[in-house]
Design an enzyme around this catalytic site. Structure first.
Site, short mmCIF file in Angstrom:
data_model
loop_
_atom_site.label_atom_id
_atom_site.label_comp_id
_atom_site.label_asym_id
_atom_site.label_seq_id
_atom_site.Cartn_x
_atom_site.Cartn_y
_atom_site.Cartn_z
N ALA A 1 -7.66 -17.67 -6.05
CA ALA A 1 -8.62 -18.22 -4.94
C ALA A 1 -8.52 -17.34 -3.95
O ALA A 1 -7.93 -16.15 -3.96
CB ALA A 1 -7.69 -19.58 -4.33
N GLY B 1 -6.81 -19.88 -9.32
CA GLY B 1 -7.82 -20.63 -9.41
C GLY B 1 -8.82 -20.23 -10.41
O GLY B 1 -9.83 -21.10 -10.93
N GLU C 1 -7.93 -21.77 -13.53
CA GLU C 1 -8.21 -23.45 -13.29
C GLU C 1 -9.85 -23.40 -13.44
O GLU C 1 -10.06 -24.43 -13.98
CB GLU C 1 -7.87 -23.88 -11.97
CG GLU C 1 -6.16 -24.01 -12.08
CD GLU C 1 -5.85 -24.38 -10.42
OE1 GLU C 1 -5.26 -25.45 -10.41
OE2 GLU C 1 -6.24 -23.71 -9.38
N GLU D 1 0.49 -19.37 -8.71
CA GLU D 1 0.92 -19.95 -7.36
C GLU D 1 2.13 -20.05 -6.79
O GLU D 1 2.63 -19.98 -5.75
CB GLU D 1 0.02 -21.16 -7.09
CG GLU D 1 -1.43 -21.12 -7.20
CD GLU D 1 -2.06 -21.15 -8.68
OE1 GLU D 1 -3.25 -21.20 -8.70
OE2 GLU D 1 -1.19 -20.90 -9.69
#
Length: 692
Positions: A66, A105, A108, A128
């Site tokens: 992210a 991310g 993901e 994370e």
């Protein structure tokens, strides 16, 4: 080719639509990138000629996570979850083509695709937890549906990277393809999927991998128990466990909502703020304002090490691990043989644990040139001394090195406290001298204090900083002062710990409070581990401290089973009645009336003087920034990362409260507690000292 926006392109190769993400340096999932992906997928779906979609990335990596700069700011649409929904709902197969790292991310995103192909060098993971949060875009819900609950728990709570080979073995990657040919092979794989007519494989619908864990809470209880020590004090790992359990027990959409609620709670927490701060602080530490990033560095092809003891051997291993030959010099053959044997034993122990092969062990040992002559350091590019912590000994060594080392060679001291400028003054080239302070055990601890002397050349500092990174250390540039940054602050804590046991606390009280705060061990347990007789001799003993009196009756710490604590055969510690009597006798002899001391006072008197000393270090310019002080403590002394470091912690308490407490203690306990001028001023101005 269609440019969706500045960072996303869409092309078609026959019946395969190819979406390319190009947002240097790591294709972080910014709002612009997310919007581009969603729009590109929608266009590819609308294109009747496109039968499948390949999602790939330009540059050195797939999406590496992210955009962390968006944390704590108002969310921008589309969210990553909204983009995933577009991908997952696509009526055409979407294939993620992965190289470099697919992290957080990025992974993901790949998990929302119907298939994943990767090159063998690729790695993936959900890190994370290291930022005090959990995967917030379905990672805790989708990953278990592929790899199973146990494997997902390991990956998510550790944040570790997984190799492509291991990812393929657990079903996370559907196929490994050739290096350097990812785009073409991913397109070929897409054509195979079309030809097979297989239904779309939506991860959210998979159940086979998680079914064995359903209705078995003992799996999660056992995992918590097994990792209790590692997770101590952290909030995020427990949230990760709960989220994976939800993936097993709840329908997918409910699990997503549960995950999101946990994520939002964590991202707003002090722990996550501290861990994110530490993440950026570590990167900031590499920057030295007056030394440009492109400053040429000196070549370090061979390192010389003076001393083969605990520090010398440990320091040498860092260079051997990086493939750099080391010449190790000792004063006698026995000491040299012991040092080499210890290095070999350490490597062989790593091999037994599967971290190295025996071939690796032999390769590293072959890089060592043992010697009994300082003259054999003449061809070294860097020489580090790790001898006794006495100025006269250091000066003698550097006087000799000045005549031995070749022009341009860097001469470094591993001193923990001594003045680098005084050491450099005995040489004809003080610009080539600096401190490289490693922390014990030097082959394990991440911190390297690079001590910049008054005359140290900029390229010498730049070389040491770059070399620190090369050997896997976190290098922090500090100025010359007694104890530099870390040990200077540590001495403040140690003074108060010793005062506290004279006034009414016992060593195990102090240790318990600091352990509960999050440190790996307290000062007295640490002293026992290091050896109470470190630096002590019968000749120099005054009998004025508990430590000296313990040494006088042969209580040396863990090494002989008795120190501040008593130890059993497994080195399990119990409070010692002998130690208690020694402390009570000392208090009486000093005329001190003992009193009950609260845990809060113990914590404040051990921690607040450290914060105060950190402010003085900043005030004097001995650290470049407050965050560097925090990185020293996070990487060298076991300060809990979820508290962000002493300076960050001061801000979480409130500087006004720290100053008020110091002023109160100064009135009753003396000038050691007088608040630093910088601390007082920063508190009055309502600023954060961790941002200075």
């Amino acid at each position: 080719m269609t440019a969706i926006n500045d960072v996303v392109d869409l092309t078609r190769e026959g019946e395969i639509a190819v979406i390319t993400l190009d947002s240097p340096p790591v294709n972080a999932l910014s709002a612009q990138l997310r919007a581009g992906i969603a729009q590109a997928v929608e266009q590819a779906v609308a294109d009747d000629a496109a039968k499948a979609i390949v999602l790939t990335c330009a540059g050195r990596t797939f999406c590496a996570g992210a955009d962390i700069t968006e944390f704590g700011k108002p969310p921008k649409d589309p969210s990553l979850s909204a983009v995933q929904a577009v991908i997952e709902a696509a009526p055409k197969p979407v294939i993620a083509a992965i190289h470099g790292t697919a992290l957080g991310g990025g992974l993901e995103l790949a998990l929302s695709c119907h298939y994943r192909v990767a090159v063998p060098s690729a790695r993936c993971g959900l890190p994370e937890v290291k930022l005090g949060i959990l995967p917030g875009a379905g990672g805790t819900q989708r990953l278990p549906r592929i790899v199973g609950a146990e494997q997902a728990l390991e990956m998510i709570t550790s944040g570790a990277h997984v190799t492509a080979k291991d990812a393929a073995a657990m079903g996370l990657f559907d196929k490994l393809v050739a290096e350097g040919n990812l785009r073409e092979d991913a397109i070929a794989f897409a054509r195979e999927v079309i030809a097979s007519g297989a239904p779309l494989k939506k991860v959210r619908d998979l159940d086979e991998a998680i079914a064995p864990a359903r209705g078995k809470p003992e799996i999660f209880a056992e995992f918590r128990k097994k990792n209790a020590r590692k997770f101590r004090g952290f909030e995020a790992p427990e949230a990760c466990i709960q989220a994976v359990e939800a993936a097993v027990e709840k329908p997918f959409e409910e699990g997503l909502k549960f995950e999101r609620a946990l994520f939002e709670k964590l991202v707003a927490s002090e722990q996550s703020a501290a861990q994110r701060y530490a993440f950026f602080a570590e990167r900031e530490a590499a920057k030295i304002p007056d030394i440009p990033k492109d400053t040429p560095t000196r070549e370090i092809a061979r390192v010389g090490m003076i001393g083969a003891g605990t520090m010398g051997g440990g320091i040498s291993m860092n260079f051997l691990n990086a493939g750099i030959p080391v010449t190790i010099v000792e004063t006698n053959q026995d000491a040299l043989d012991r040092g080499l044997a210890t290095i070999r034993k350490n490597y062989e122990n790593s091999a037994k644990r599967g971290r190295l092969s025996m071939e690796d062990v032999e390769k590293r040992m072959a890089l060592i040139t043992p010697s009994l002559a300082l003259d054999d350091l003449a061809d070294c590019d860097l020489v580090i001394e790790a001898v006794f912590e006495l100025m006269e000994v250091k000066k003698e060594i550097f006087t000799k090195l000045d005549g031995i080392c070749k022009p341009g060679a860097i001469m470094a001291s591993n001193t923990s406290y001594l003045d680098i400028d005084k050491i450099a003054s005995v040489t004809s080239r003080p610009g080539d001298v600096l401190g490289m302070h490693f922390f014990s055990p030097a082959n394990v601890m991440r911190l390297l204090e690079v001590v910049r002397g008054e005359k140290t050349e900029k390229d010498v500092v730049a070389t040491a900083m770059a070399l620190g990174k090369r050997i896997g250390k976190v290098a922090v540039c500090v100025g010359v002062a007694h104890g530099f940054v870390g040990n200077r602050m540590l001495s403040e804590r140690q003074r108060e710990a010793n005062n506290l046991i004279m006034e009414g606390a016992m060593p195990w009280d102090v240790d318990r409070v600091l352990h509960d705060f999050g440190l790996p061990m307290g000062p007295f347990a640490m002293a026992d581990l290091a050896g109470l007789d470190l630096g002590w001799t019968p000749e120099n003993s005054t009998g004025e401290t508990a430590k000296e009196r313990l040494c006088e009756i042969d209580r040396r710490g863990q090494k002989n089973g008795k120190g501040f604590y008593d130890y059993d055969e497994n080195r399990k510690a119990t409070p010692s009645k002998v130690t208690e009597e020694i402390i009570l006798d000392l208090s009486r002899a000093k005329g001190i009336t003992r009193r009950a001391i609260s845990d809060q006072e113990i914590l404040e008197r051990c921690i607040y003087p450290m914060i105060n000393e950190g402010a003085k270090i900043l005030q004097e310019g001995k650290a470049l920034r407050a965050s560097d002080i925090d990185i020293v403590w996070l990487t060298g002394y076991g300060w809990p990362v979820y508290r962000g470091g002493p300076m960050f912690y001061a801000d979480t308490i409130g500087l006004d409260k720290v100053v008020a407490a110091l002023e109160t203690y100064a009135k009753s306990l003396g000038p050691d507690f007088e608040p630093a001028e910088l601390l007082v001023r920063t508190a009055k101005e309502g600023k954060r000292i961790s941002e200075m």
